[in-house]
Each structure stands twice: as structure tokens, then as C-alpha cells.
Design a protein around this motif. Structure first.
Motif, PDB file in Angstrom:
ATOM      1  N   PHE A  34      15.852  -5.405  22.093  1.00 15.12           N
ATOM      2  CA  PHE A  34      16.845  -6.469  22.005  1.00 15.12           C
ATOM      3  C   PHE A  34      17.263  -6.874  23.408  1.00 15.12           C
ATOM      4  O   PHE A  34      17.055  -6.146  24.378  1.00 15.12           O
ATOM      5  N   ASP A  35      17.877  -8.046  23.488  1.00 16.25           N
ATOM      6  CA  ASP A  35      18.438  -8.517  24.745  1.00 16.25           C
ATOM      7  C   ASP A  35      19.916  -8.751  24.495  1.00 16.25           C
ATOM      8  O   ASP A  35      20.313  -9.787  23.962  1.00 16.25           O
ATOM      9  N   GLY A  36      20.732  -7.766  24.823  1.00 15.21           N
ATOM     10  CA  GLY A  36      22.154  -7.899  24.543  1.00 15.21           C
ATOM     11  C   GLY A  36      22.936  -6.738  25.102  1.00 15.21           C
ATOM     12  O   GLY A  36      22.397  -5.830  25.726  1.00 15.21           O
ATOM     13  N   PRO A 146      25.487 -14.516  20.235  1.00 20.77           N
ATOM     14  CA  PRO A 146      24.033 -14.722  20.220  1.00 20.77           C
ATOM     15  C   PRO A 146      23.262 -13.440  19.913  1.00 20.77           C
ATOM     16  O   PRO A 146      22.250 -13.476  19.206  1.00 20.77           O
ATOM     17  N   PHE A 147      23.740 -12.307  20.416  1.00 20.45           N
ATOM     18  CA  PHE A 147      23.087 -11.032  20.148  1.00 20.45           C
ATOM     19  C   PHE A 147      23.185 -10.684  18.666  1.00 20.45           C
ATOM     20  O   PHE A 147      22.210 -10.271  18.037  1.00 20.45           O
ATOM     21  N   LYS A 149      23.574 -12.780  16.196  1.00 16.66           N
ATOM     22  CA  LYS A 149      22.727 -13.719  15.441  1.00 16.66           C
ATOM     23  C   LYS A 149      21.256 -13.319  15.521  1.00 16.66           C
ATOM     24  O   LYS A 149      20.517 -13.439  14.543  1.00 16.66           O
ATOM     25  N   GLU A 150      20.835 -12.855  16.698  1.00 20.70           N
ATOM     26  CA  GLU A 150      19.451 -12.418  16.857  1.00 20.70           C
ATOM     27  C   GLU A 150      19.149 -11.233  15.933  1.00 20.70           C
ATOM     28  O   GLU A 150      18.109 -11.183  15.271  1.00 20.70           O
ATOM     29  N   MET A 151      20.092 -10.291  15.860  1.00 22.67           N
ATOM     30  CA  MET A 151      19.905  -9.135  14.989  1.00 22.67           C
ATOM     31  C   MET A 151      19.775  -9.554  13.523  1.00 22.67           C
ATOM     32  O   MET A 151      18.895  -9.085  12.801  1.00 22.67           O
ATOM     33  N   SER A 153      18.898 -12.517  12.350  1.00 20.92           N
ATOM     34  CA  SER A 153      17.672 -13.289  12.165  1.00 20.92           C
ATOM     35  C   SER A 153      16.458 -12.365  12.006  1.00 20.92           C
ATOM     36  O   SER A 153      15.619 -12.567  11.123  1.00 20.92           O
ATOM     37  N   ILE A 154      16.398 -11.340  12.848  1.00 18.78           N
ATOM     38  CA  ILE A 154      15.267 -10.404  12.756  1.00 18.78           C
ATOM     39  C   ILE A 154      15.319  -9.633  11.449  1.00 18.78           C
ATOM     40  O   ILE A 154      14.309  -9.445  10.770  1.00 18.78           O
ATOM     41  N   GLY A 158      13.754 -14.008  10.025  1.00 20.32           N
ATOM     42  CA  GLY A 158      13.693 -15.209  10.860  1.00 20.32           C
ATOM     43  C   GLY A 158      13.441 -16.451  10.031  1.00 20.32           C
ATOM     44  O   GLY A 158      13.000 -16.399   8.893  1.00 20.32           O
TER      45      GLY A 158
END
Length: 197
Positions: A34-36, A146-147, A149-151, A153-154, A158
Motif C-alpha cells: 500500500f501507499d499510505g 485516499p488510502f 478508498k484504495e483499501m 477498492s482493492i 476495483g
């Protein structure tokens, strides 16, 4: 004992109301998977109890101010918690997740002390933590939107809702076939020897 979590949205300007007194903030960056950033916030007195327990005390000791040794002990406790969390996330998201060593500082927003991610809004995940009769408190995690939301979505596969629903089973942890059970060899009865009289 940790209760189930409550998730809410909180603005940066509301955090000062949430933290009228100094708190201990532990921040962890995700370096793989992850990027967060993940920020874990606990009350100073709870950090003192945790540190005292980890240093062999009964949890009732500790000064009003955290010493360097106490901060190191709390840092290690949070490192264990976040390491377990990263392991669980690897299973849930079916990807390798790795975190940086946790950083720790005192969060005192009324005096402008402490670091917060440069975000206006956070996802707040709070839960109740009880350690015997020593701690009965709330701990909270703050995630940048954003972090979070990324989690999600995955986890949902997605894309839009329809494709996410179709892909949701694929996002679950992989099923690992159990090895076949082999029947243990039957042991022969032990020989009986007569004792001389």
C-alpha cells in the motif's frame, strides 16, 4: 480485550476537540503493498501503563511525563500491534504488506505540537481497549481518505459496483488445500515378559 471498531469521518479542525490533552501518536508508513500512512493515537496515561507493564512493573508505576525508556517500550508495543495488523492485511488483501518501523511523538494540538499527515479529512477507526483493570480506554486510528478508498477498492475488486460484486470472491484470502491425512501406522502390542519369581 479489544472491541469491534467504529468507523467515522473526522476533519482536521475537529481533532483538537477530540484531543484536548496531549496524546501519544504512533505513525507507521506502508512500504510494500500500500501507499499510505497509519496514525495510532492513545492517551498518555495509557501509554504509561503499557510501558510500565512491558518493563516488568505492575502497570501502576510511571511518571507524569514519558521518559525515553517508556517511549521506546510503547514504540515496541505499537510495533507488535501494527506488525500483526500488517500480517492480517496480507491475508485479507492477498498481497505482501510491509510497514516501516513506527515513529512516535506527543500530539498536543492545542499547542500545535505533533505531526499529522497533510490532510483535511481523515477516516477515524476507534475501538475500546481494556487491559485487566488497569486500562479501559478508547484507541483510535486515523487514515487519510485516499488510502482508505484504495483499501476498499482493492477489497471490493476495483471498478464499479457490479464488477466489484463479481470480483469480491476473488479478493478473499486464497484457499489452501489441506494436505491429505495419512493414517498413522498401527503399533504392535508390546511383548509381555514374565518376571522370574
Amino acid at each position: 480485550d479489544i472491541t469491534t471498531t467504529k468507523v467515522s469521518v473526522i476533519g482536521k479542525d475537529e481533532l483538537e476537540e477530540q484531543f484536548p490533552r496531549p496524546h501519544v501518536a504512533v505513525h507507521v508508513n506502508y512500504v510494500d503493498g500500500f501507499d499510505g500512512i497509519n496514525l495510532l493515537v492513545i492517551q498518555t496515561k495509557d501509554a504509561q501503563v503499557i510501558a510500565d507493564l512491558m518493563m516488568g512493573g505492575d502497570g501502576t508505576g510511571g511518571d507524569e511525563n514519558l521518559s525515553e525508556i517508556h517511549i521506546s517500550a510503547v514504540q515496541e508495543a505499537m510495533n507488535q500491534m501494527m506488525g500483526s495488523s500488517a500480517t492480517s492485511m496480507s491475508t485479507i488483501f492477498n498481497r505482501f504488506v510491509n510497514i516501516s518501523p513506527p515513529g512516535i511523538d506527543i500530539l498536543n494540538l492545542s499547542k500545535g505540537e505533533g505531526k499529522l499527515p497533510d490532510e483535511d479529512v481523515f477516516i477515524q477507526i476507534s475501538f475500546r481497549l481494556a487491559i485487566g483493570d488497569l486500562i479501559d480506554s478508547n484507541i483510535m486510528q486515523l487514515l487519510p481518505v485516499p488510502f482508505a478508498k484504495e483499501m476498499v477498492s482493492i477489497l471490493m475488486g476495483g471498478g464499479d459496483t457490479d464488477s466489484a460484486m463479481e470480483a469480491a470472491p476473488a479478493a478473499q484470502a486464497p484457499m489452501v488445500a489441506a494436505p491429505p491425512v495419512q493414517e498413522a501406522p498401527r503399533s504392535q502390542p508390546a511383548p509381555v515378559y514374565e518376571q522370574p519369581v
